[in-house]
Design a protein around this motif. Structure first.
Motif, PDB file in Angstrom:
ATOM      1  N   LEU A   1      80.871  26.573  74.467  1.00 44.97           N
ATOM      2  CA  LEU A   1      80.297  25.695  75.492  1.00 44.97           C
ATOM      3  C   LEU A   1      79.010  25.095  74.953  1.00 44.97           C
ATOM      4  O   LEU A   1      78.228  25.779  74.282  1.00 44.97           O
ATOM      5  CB  LEU A   1      80.001  26.492  76.763  1.00 44.97           C
ATOM      6  N   SER A   2      78.795  23.834  75.249  1.00 44.11           N
ATOM      7  CA  SER A   2      77.511  23.161  74.969  1.00 44.11           C
ATOM      8  C   SER A   2      76.802  22.992  76.303  1.00 44.11           C
ATOM      9  O   SER A   2      77.330  22.345  77.217  1.00 44.11           O
ATOM     10  CB  SER A   2      77.723  21.808  74.297  1.00 44.11           C
ATOM     11  N   CYS A   3      75.625  23.604  76.422  1.00 43.38           N
ATOM     12  CA  CYS A   3      74.935  23.655  77.705  1.00 43.38           C
ATOM     13  C   CYS A   3      73.527  23.056  77.553  1.00 43.38           C
ATOM     14  O   CYS A   3      72.931  23.092  76.476  1.00 43.38           O
ATOM     15  CB  CYS A   3      74.823  25.080  78.208  1.00 43.38           C
ATOM     16  N   SER A   4      73.012  22.523  78.662  1.00 38.47           N
ATOM     17  CA  SER A   4      71.644  21.980  78.661  1.00 38.47           C
ATOM     18  C   SER A   4      71.044  22.163  80.038  1.00 38.47           C
ATOM     19  O   SER A   4      71.735  22.371  81.034  1.00 38.47           O
ATOM     20  CB  SER A   4      71.643  20.502  78.260  1.00 38.47           C
ATOM     21  N   GLY A   5      69.672  22.045  80.070  1.00 37.61           N
ATOM     22  CA  GLY A   5      68.925  22.142  81.316  1.00 37.61           C
ATOM     23  C   GLY A   5      67.479  21.835  81.022  1.00 37.61           C
ATOM     24  O   GLY A   5      67.120  21.472  79.906  1.00 37.61           O
ATOM     25  N   SER A   6      66.617  21.983  81.995  1.00 35.82           N
ATOM     26  CA  SER A   6      65.204  21.694  81.759  1.00 35.82           C
ATOM     27  C   SER A   6      64.343  22.566  82.641  1.00 35.82           C
ATOM     28  O   SER A   6      64.761  23.034  83.698  1.00 35.82           O
ATOM     29  CB  SER A   6      64.916  20.220  82.005  1.00 35.82           C
ATOM     30  N   PHE A   7      63.090  22.763  82.148  1.00 31.58           N
ATOM     31  CA  PHE A   7      62.032  23.430  82.881  1.00 31.58           C
ATOM     32  C   PHE A   7      60.781  22.578  82.736  1.00 31.58           C
ATOM     33  O   PHE A   7      60.588  21.911  81.722  1.00 31.58           O
ATOM     34  CB  PHE A   7      61.733  24.812  82.290  1.00 31.58           C
ATOM     35  N   SER A   8      59.917  22.627  83.725  1.00 30.23           N
ATOM     36  CA  SER A   8      58.573  22.056  83.564  1.00 30.23           C
ATOM     37  C   SER A   8      57.565  23.171  83.722  1.00 30.23           C
ATOM     38  O   SER A   8      57.708  24.027  84.595  1.00 30.23           O
ATOM     39  CB  SER A   8      58.328  20.933  84.572  1.00 30.23           C
ATOM     40  N   PHE A   9      56.573  23.239  82.839  1.00 28.90           N
ATOM     41  CA  PHE A   9      55.579  24.293  82.821  1.00 28.90           C
ATOM     42  C   PHE A   9      54.220  23.733  83.187  1.00 28.90           C
ATOM     43  O   PHE A   9      53.870  22.622  82.770  1.00 28.90           O
ATOM     44  CB  PHE A   9      55.486  24.932  81.429  1.00 28.90           C
ATOM     45  N   ASP A  10      53.460  24.505  83.918  1.00 25.26           N
ATOM     46  CA  ASP A  10      52.075  24.117  84.129  1.00 25.26           C
ATOM     47  C   ASP A  10      51.215  24.797  83.070  1.00 25.26           C
ATOM     48  O   ASP A  10      51.701  25.563  82.243  1.00 25.26           O
ATOM     49  CB  ASP A  10      51.609  24.445  85.560  1.00 25.26           C
ATOM     50  N   GLN A  11      49.854  24.512  83.123  1.00 27.67           N
ATOM     51  CA  GLN A  11      48.964  25.019  82.104  1.00 27.67           C
ATOM     52  C   GLN A  11      48.888  26.544  82.111  1.00 27.67           C
ATOM     53  O   GLN A  11      48.783  27.195  81.074  1.00 27.67           O
ATOM     54  CB  GLN A  11      47.553  24.432  82.282  1.00 27.67           C
ATOM     55  N   ASP A  12      48.907  27.073  83.319  1.00 29.65           N
ATOM     56  CA  ASP A  12      48.835  28.540  83.398  1.00 29.65           C
ATOM     57  C   ASP A  12      50.014  29.188  82.664  1.00 29.65           C
ATOM     58  O   ASP A  12      49.860  30.208  82.000  1.00 29.65           O
ATOM     59  CB  ASP A  12      48.832  28.990  84.865  1.00 29.65           C
ATOM     60  N   ALA A  13      51.156  28.589  82.828  1.00 28.39           N
ATOM     61  CA  ALA A  13      52.318  29.146  82.162  1.00 28.39           C
ATOM     62  C   ALA A  13      52.178  29.044  80.652  1.00 28.39           C
ATOM     63  O   ALA A  13      52.533  29.959  79.905  1.00 28.39           O
ATOM     64  CB  ALA A  13      53.586  28.428  82.610  1.00 28.39           C
TER      65      ALA A  13
ATOM     66  N   GLU B   1      63.867  26.438  89.422  1.00 24.79           N
ATOM     67  CA  GLU B   1      64.908  26.962  88.565  1.00 24.79           C
ATOM     68  C   GLU B   1      65.659  25.809  87.931  1.00 24.79           C
ATOM     69  O   GLU B   1      65.736  24.709  88.472  1.00 24.79           O
ATOM     70  CB  GLU B   1      65.872  27.841  89.365  1.00 24.79           C
ATOM     71  N   SER B   2      66.218  26.095  86.799  1.00 21.62           N
ATOM     72  CA  SER B   2      66.940  25.055  86.096  1.00 21.62           C
ATOM     73  C   SER B   2      68.396  25.072  86.494  1.00 21.62           C
ATOM     74  O   SER B   2      68.973  26.125  86.801  1.00 21.62           O
ATOM     75  CB  SER B   2      66.826  25.295  84.585  1.00 21.62           C
ATOM     76  N   THR B   3      68.961  23.904  86.515  1.00 20.95           N
ATOM     77  CA  THR B   3      70.408  23.789  86.711  1.00 20.95           C
ATOM     78  C   THR B   3      71.049  23.628  85.349  1.00 20.95           C
ATOM     79  O   THR B   3      70.660  22.749  84.579  1.00 20.95           O
ATOM     80  CB  THR B   3      70.746  22.583  87.591  1.00 20.95           C
ATOM     81  N   ILE B   4      72.033  24.503  85.071  1.00 23.67           N
ATOM     82  CA  ILE B   4      72.674  24.483  83.759  1.00 23.67           C
ATOM     83  C   ILE B   4      73.959  23.694  83.858  1.00 23.67           C
ATOM     84  O   ILE B   4      74.777  23.895  84.767  1.00 23.67           O
ATOM     85  CB  ILE B   4      72.977  25.920  83.278  1.00 23.67           C
ATOM     86  N   ILE B   5      74.122  22.762  82.911  1.00 26.79           N
ATOM     87  CA  ILE B   5      75.348  21.981  82.827  1.00 26.79           C
ATOM     88  C   ILE B   5      75.996  22.285  81.489  1.00 26.79           C
ATOM     89  O   ILE B   5      75.352  22.197  80.447  1.00 26.79           O
ATOM     90  CB  ILE B   5      75.054  20.468  82.946  1.00 26.79           C
ATOM     91  N   CYS B   6      77.305  22.690  81.533  1.00 29.90           N
ATOM     92  CA  CYS B   6      78.002  23.053  80.302  1.00 29.90           C
ATOM     93  C   CYS B   6      79.307  22.284  80.201  1.00 29.90           C
ATOM     94  O   CYS B   6      80.000  22.049  81.213  1.00 29.90           O
ATOM     95  CB  CYS B   6      78.311  24.556  80.269  1.00 29.90           C
ATOM     96  N   SER B   7      79.656  21.927  78.952  1.00 30.54           N
ATOM     97  CA  SER B   7      80.933  21.273  78.666  1.00 30.54           C
ATOM     98  C   SER B   7      81.601  22.021  77.521  1.00 30.54           C
ATOM     99  O   SER B   7      80.934  22.605  76.653  1.00 30.54           O
ATOM    100  CB  SER B   7      80.710  19.805  78.268  1.00 30.54           C
ATOM    101  N   TYR B   8      82.956  21.976  77.535  1.00 28.50           N
ATOM    102  CA  TYR B   8      83.685  22.585  76.431  1.00 28.50           C
ATOM    103  C   TYR B   8      83.480  21.767  75.175  1.00 28.50           C
ATOM    104  O   TYR B   8      83.512  20.539  75.202  1.00 28.50           O
ATOM    105  CB  TYR B   8      85.174  22.668  76.750  1.00 28.50           C
ATOM    106  N   ALA B   9      83.277  22.424  74.065  1.00 31.42           N
ATOM    107  CA  ALA B   9      82.992  21.745  72.811  1.00 31.42           C
ATOM    108  C   ALA B   9      84.205  21.005  72.284  1.00 31.42           C
ATOM    109  O   ALA B   9      84.072  20.041  71.534  1.00 31.42           O
ATOM    110  CB  ALA B   9      82.493  22.731  71.768  1.00 31.42           C
ATOM    111  N   THR B  10      85.390  21.439  72.679  1.00 36.89           N
ATOM    112  CA  THR B  10      86.602  20.853  72.088  1.00 36.89           C
ATOM    113  C   THR B  10      86.996  19.525  72.730  1.00 36.89           C
ATOM    114  O   THR B  10      87.344  18.571  72.043  1.00 36.89           O
ATOM    115  CB  THR B  10      87.760  21.835  72.223  1.00 36.89           C
ATOM    116  N   ASP B  11      86.892  19.458  74.060  1.00 39.25           N
ATOM    117  CA  ASP B  11      87.363  18.244  74.720  1.00 39.25           C
ATOM    118  C   ASP B  11      86.339  17.643  75.672  1.00 39.25           C
ATOM    119  O   ASP B  11      86.653  16.727  76.438  1.00 39.25           O
ATOM    120  CB  ASP B  11      88.648  18.541  75.496  1.00 39.25           C
ATOM    121  N   SER B  12      85.087  18.154  75.632  1.00 46.06           N
ATOM    122  CA  SER B  12      83.994  17.662  76.465  1.00 46.06           C
ATOM    123  C   SER B  12      84.258  17.812  77.956  1.00 46.06           C
ATOM    124  O   SER B  12      83.549  17.249  78.798  1.00 46.06           O
ATOM    125  CB  SER B  12      83.697  16.175  76.154  1.00 46.06           C
ATOM    126  N   GLY B  13      85.288  18.590  78.292  1.00 45.18           N
ATOM    127  CA  GLY B  13      85.555  18.814  79.705  1.00 45.18           C
ATOM    128  C   GLY B  13      84.483  19.687  80.334  1.00 45.18           C
ATOM    129  O   GLY B  13      83.866  20.529  79.676  1.00 45.18           O
TER     130      GLY B  13
END
Length: 816
Positions: free
Chosen positions: A437-449, A411-423
Motif C-alpha cells: 500500500l502507498s499511504c499519505s497524510g499530514s500533520f501540522s505542528f505548533d512551536q511547542d511541539a 488527527e491525520s486522515t490516512i489515504i492508501c492505494s494499492y501499489a499494483t493498480d492504484s485502487g
C-alpha cells in the motif's frame, strides 16, 4: 567191709579262674575212741585257655563314592577261651575297640576307621588292618595263648567322569572390536584321577591360559586344542580363559555359539564332557539420526516456493547401513542425500527441500510479519509511507491510525492505494502476502511541539490475526548481535554546535549524521526477555532541550527445549537372571534458555539435574529390574516417558515434552546340566538297593520347555519334586517328561531305587546312564550321560572256627 560214697562239685567261673583245687574226705566212728580217719587228697587241675579272636568284617563297611572321606568297617571280638578277658584292645588302624571285660563264648562289636587317599581310589582298594589284639586274662594263665590279627581288603568305587562348565563375562557385544572373556572349568566328577585330558574349543580363543601348568593350548585353524596331563581326583578342577573378539562382520552375523568338548581316561575307563554351548549375542542396533539444522534454512517468499534446510545424517548404530536416502515430504532430494554404505559413526550433510503451499503459510499465523516505513518533512508535516505484507499469510482486518501528537492541530486522515493498480484501499480489508500500500497524510505542528522534540508521528497498525497485538512503526527486524542504526537529523533552522556525540556541526535543515553500535545479549539479558533500545541527543544551543528517538523493541525468541536419549548402545545387563538392565541417558538442552530442575519420569533413574545450560548435555542412568519373562522374550524396554524442567526467561514451560525408549536385547541361551549321585557306592548282598538321585539344572538364561530324560537301568519308585514331571517305564529304562524348567538356576530333583538281585550282585559294577534334552524357542539344550558307578562287593569268604570249649579229650595216648 567197704562203703563207697560219691559227691559232685560244680566249678563256677570264679572257681575255674581260681586254678587247681584239692579234694579229700574224713571219717569217724563211735568205737574208735574219738580218732578220725582221713583219706588222701585228690587234686583237680583246671585247664585254663585264654583265647581271643578278631574279625575285620569286610561285608560291613561304609565308604564314600569318591574323595574325600573315610572307610569304616565293623570289627568282631570273640572270647573263644574259657576265662574272662579284661582290658581288651585292638592294635592297627584307628578304632574304638576298648572293652573292659569280655566273658567266655561272648562277642563284642566295634568299628575301625581309616582316612582314604586319592591313591586308594586310583588303586580301587583300601585295606583295614587289626595287627594284633591284647587282653588281660583272669585265672591262672596270665596271657593269651595266641595273638590274633585280621585285615579286610575293601573294594572302592572307581568311576571316570568329568564335566565342563563355561560362561562369558557378558552375553553381548555392542561394537566391532569388542571382545568377551570366555571362562571354562574342567571338573573331575568321578572318583579316580583323569589322565591325558583332551579338549577342543571352537571358535578359536585368543590369549588362552589355564591355571594348570601342564595345560598346553595349541591353535588348530578356527579352534584351539588343549591338552592337560592330569586332573586329580574328585572335586579337582582346571580353569581356563581366553578372549573371543568380534570384527564388524562377526558383529553383523548374529549370535555366536562357543563349543567345548573334552575327554579323559582312568585305567580302562574313559570319561567325556560334551558340548557346552554359551551364546554371545552381538547387539545389532541399526540407528540413523537425521537432524534438520533449523538455523540453516532458506524460507520461501510465497506459496509455491520451497523450504530448503541443511540436514545432518549420522549412523548412530553399531552396524553398517546400506543404500539409504533422506527425503523431504513430497519433494525430491538433492543427489547428495543418498548413500551406499555408511559406517557406524559416519556422517554427512545434504540439503532437503519441501514445497510450501498457501495453506501451509496461512496455518502459520504466529509467524506473520510485516514492515512499515515512513518519511516526514517540514513543520506543516505531510507524510507518506508504504506498507508491504512481507510475511507469508494474509493480514486480516488491517487498520492504520496516526493519533494526534502534543501540539498537533488534528488527527491525520490516512489515504492508501494499492501499489499494483492504484485502487483505493478500504480500512479493515485483508492484505495478501506480497501486496503493498502507498499511504499519505499530514500533520501540522505548533512551536511547542517542535521545541518538545516530538516531531515524529507514529503509525499504529492493528491486524486481527497478529498474536502480538497492535504494532507501532517502526518495527525493524533485528538479529543478534544487535546493530542499531541511529539517525540524527537537524530539523531546525539554525546550525547546532557542540553536540554530545562529538560530531561536526550539523548543517541547517538537512544535516544528517548516521551512527551505529552493537549490543551483545548475554544469557542473563536473553532470559530477561524483550528489550527496548532508544537514543537521545543534545546540543549547546538547544537551550537545554534534549532530543529522544523513538524506542525500538527487540523481541527475544525464547525457545526452551530439552532432548532426552536413552542410549541403547550403552547398557549393561546380566547374562541371565537375576539382575538389572541399566542404560545411559543423555539430556541435551537444545534451546536457548537455561533449564532448572531437569528430571525425567519412567523407569527408575538418577536423572535429576539442577541446572542445564543451552547447548550442553548431562549424562545419567536408568535402571529396571529384569524378570524371567524378559529373557524369554529376548528384549527389555527402558522408557523415559516424559521430561520436565523449569525454563528461565519469558517462556515458563518447555516447547514440548520429550520422551524416548530403548529396546535392549538380552542374551538368550538354552543350556542345562545333569548331576547324579547314589547314597552309597556299593551293595553287599542280593536284595540290597541304592537310592539314585539326579538333578536337572537350567544353566542357561531362558526357560526350558518339553524337557525329556532317559534313565537306564530302570529305577523303581521314581519321583520328582516337580509336579509336572511324569516318569514312564519303557523296558529296562525310565523315560521322564518335564513340562518346563524355569530360568537360570532353577532345578528339578528326582530320585529312585536301583535294586540288585543275586545275578546283578555277581555281575560286577553297575553304571547308571542319564541323558536329557530340552528346548527354548528355536534353541535346544542337551545334558549328556552322567555315569555313576555302583560296585557290588564280591567277597567270597569261608570261616572255620575250632570251638575249644566243645572238645572231647582222649583218655590216653592213641586216642583222639
Amino acid at each position: 567191709m567197704h562203703v563207697i560214697c560219691g559227691g559232685s562239685f560244680v566249678f563256677d567261673q570264679d572257681a575255674l579262674e581260681a586254678g587247681s583245687r584239692n579234694f579229700s574226705a574224713t571219717g569217724s566212728a563211735a568205737n574208735l575212741g574219738g580218732a578220725g580217719v582221713a583219706s588222701h587228697a585228690v587234686e583237680v587241675v583246671v585247664a585254663a585257655s585264654p583265647q581271643l579272636q578278631v574279625d575285620v568284617d569286610a561285608l560291613n563297611c561304609t565308604r564314600p563314592t569318591r574323595m574325600p572321606g573315610n572307610i569304616t568297617c565293623a570289627v568282631e571280638l570273640r572270647n573263644s577261651g574259657n576265662v574272662r578277658l579284661a582290658d581288651v584292645a585292638v592294635l592297627g588302624d584307628a578304632n574304638d575297640c576298648n572293652i573292659a571285660l569280655l566273658g567266655p563264648n561272648t562277642t563284642a562289636r566295634c568299628f575301625m576307621t581309616r582316612a582314604l587317599s586319592q591313591d586308594d581310589f586310583d588303586a580301587g582298594l583300601a585295606e583295614l588292618t587289626a595287627s594284633a589284639v591284647t587282653a588281660t586274662p583272669l585265672g591262672p594263665v596270665a596271657a593269651l595263648l595266641t595273638t590274633s590279627s585280621d585285615s579286610a581288603s575293601v573294594p572302592l568305587n572307581q568311576t571316570a567322569a568329568m564335566d565342563l562348565s563355561a560362561n562369558v563375562n557378558q552375553g553381548y557385544v555392542a561394537a566391532a572390536g569388542d571382545s568377551v572373556t570366555v571362562t571354562f572349568v574342567i571338573g573331575n566328577t568321578g572318583s579316580v584321577t583323569l589322565r591325558a585330558v583332551q579338549l577342543a574349543v571352537s571358535p578359536r580363543l585368543m590369549n588362552l591360559t589355564c591355571d594348570n601348568i601342564n595345560a598346553a593350548p595349541a591353535a588348530t585353524g578356527d579352534s584351539v586344542a588343549l591338552s592337560v596331563v592330569s586332573v586329580d581326583g574328585a572335586g579337582s578342577v582346571v580353569s581356563c580363559s581366553g578372549l573371543l573378539a568380534f570384527d564388524q562382520e562377526a558383529l553383523e552375523a548374529g549370535s555366536q555359539l562357543i563349543n567345548i568338548t573334552g575327554s579323559g581316561s582312568a585305567g580302562n575307563q574313559t570319561a567325556a564332557a560334551f558340548s557346552q554351548l554359551v551364546s554371545v549375542v552381538p547387539l545389532n542396533l541399526p540407528g540413523l539420526l537425521v537432524d534438520v539444522v533449523g538455523s540453516n534454512c532458506s524460507l520461501p517468499g510465497a506459496a509455491g516456493g520451497a523450504v530448503s534446510c541443511a540436514v545432518e545424517v549420522q549412523n548412530i548404530g553399531n552396524v553398517r547401513l546400506q543404500n539409504g536416502s533422506v527425503s523431504g515430504t513430497g519433494a525430491a532430494n538433492s543427489s547428495s542425500c543418498a548413500f551406499g554404505v555408511l559406517l557406524p559413526g559416519g556422517r554427512f550433510t545434504c540439503q532437503v527441500k519441501q514445497v510450501v503451499s498457501q495453506a501451509d503459510l496461512d496455518a502459520a499465523d504466529g509467524d506473520s510479519t510485516y514492515n512499515v516505513s515512513i518519511g516526514v518533512s517540514g513543520t506543516a508535516l505531510s507524510y507518506a509511507f508504504s506498507l508491504t505484507n512481507t510475511g507469508n499469510v494474509k493480514l486480516r482486518g488491517l487498520q492504520l491510525l496516526v493519533p494526534a501528537l502534543d501540539g498537533n492541530s488534528s488527527e491525520s486522515t490516512i489515504i492508501c492505494s494499492y501499489a499494483t493498480d492504484s485502487g483505493r484501499w478500504a480500512p479493515g480489508s485483508d492484505l495478501v502476502p506480497g501486496s503493498s500500500l502507498s499511504c499519505s497524510g499530514s500533520f501540522s505542528f505548533d512551536q511547542d511541539a517542535i521545541e518538545a522534540g516530538d516531531l515524529s508521528p507514529a503509525v499504529v497498525a492493528t491486524v486481527a490475526n497478529l498474536a502480538t497485538g497492535p504494532v507501532t512503526e517502526p518495527l525493524p527486524t533485528i538479529s543478534l548481535p544487535l546493530m542499531c542504526l541511529v539517525m540524527v537529523t537537524n530539523t531546525g533552522n539554525v546550525g547546532l554546535n557542540s553536540t554530545s556525540i562529538s560530531l561536526a556541526d550539523l548543517l541547517v535543515g538537512t544535516g544528517t549524521v548516521v551512527c551505529n553500535g552493537t549490543f551483545t545479549f548475554s544469557q542473563d539479558a536473553l532470559e530477561a526477555g524483550s528489550r527496548n533500545f532508544s537514543a537521545t541527543g543534545s546540543a549547546a544551543n538547544l537551550g537545554g532541550a534534549g532530543v529522544a528517538s523513538h524506542a525500538v523493541e527487540v523481541v527475544v525468541a525464547a525457545s526452551p527445549q530439552l532432548q532426552v536419549d536413552v542410549d541403547a548402545l550403552n547398557c549393561t545387563r546380566p547374562t541371565r537372571m537375576p539382575g538389572n538392565v541399566t542404560c545411559a541417558v543423555e539430556l541435551r538442552n537444545s534451546g536457548n534458555m537455561r533449564l532448572d530442575n531437569v528430571s525425567i519420569t519412567g523407569d527408575a533413574n538418577d536423572c535429576d539435574v539442577a541446572l542445564l545450560e543451552p547447548n550442553t548435555t548431562a549424562r545419567c542412568s536408568m535402571t529396571r529390574a529384569l524378570a524371567q519373562d524378559d529373557f524369554d522374550a529376548g528384549v527389555s524396554l527402558l522408557a523415559a516417558s516424559a521430561a520436565t524442567a523449569s525454563p528461565r526467561g519469558p517462556v515458563t514451560a518447555l516447547v514440548s515434552s520429550p520422551s524416548d525408549s530403548a529396546s535392549v536385547p538380552l542374551n538368550q541361551t538354552a543350556a542345562m546340566d545333569l548331576s547324579a549321585n547314589v547314597n552309597q557306592g556299593y551293595v553287599a548282598a542280593a536284595g540290597d538297593s541304592v537310592t539314585v538321585t539326579f538333578v536337572i539344572g537350567n544353566t542357561g538364561s531362558v526357560t526350558l520347555r518339553a524337557v525329556q530324560l532317559a534313565v537306564s537301568p530302570r529305577l523303581m519308585n521314581l519321583t520328582c519334586d516337580n509336579i509336572n514331571a511324569a516318569p514312564a517305564a519303557t523296558g529296562d529304562s525310565v523315560a521322564l517328561s518335564v513340562v518346563s524348567v524355569d530360568g537360570a538356576g532353577s532345578v528339578v530333583s528326582c530320585s529312585g531305587l536301583l535294586a540288585f538281585d543275586q545275578e546283578a550282585l555277581e555281575a560286577g559294577s553297575q553304571l547308571i546312564n542319564i541323558t536329557g534334552s530340552g528346548s527354548a524357542g528355536n534353541q535346544t539344550a542337551a545334558a549328556f550321560s552322567q555315569l555313576v558307578s555302583v560296585v557290588p562287593l564280591n567277597l567270597p569268604g569261608l570261616l572255620v572256627d575250632v570251638v575249644g570249649s566243645n572238645c572231647s579229650l582222649p583218655g590216653a595216648a592213641g586216642g583222639a
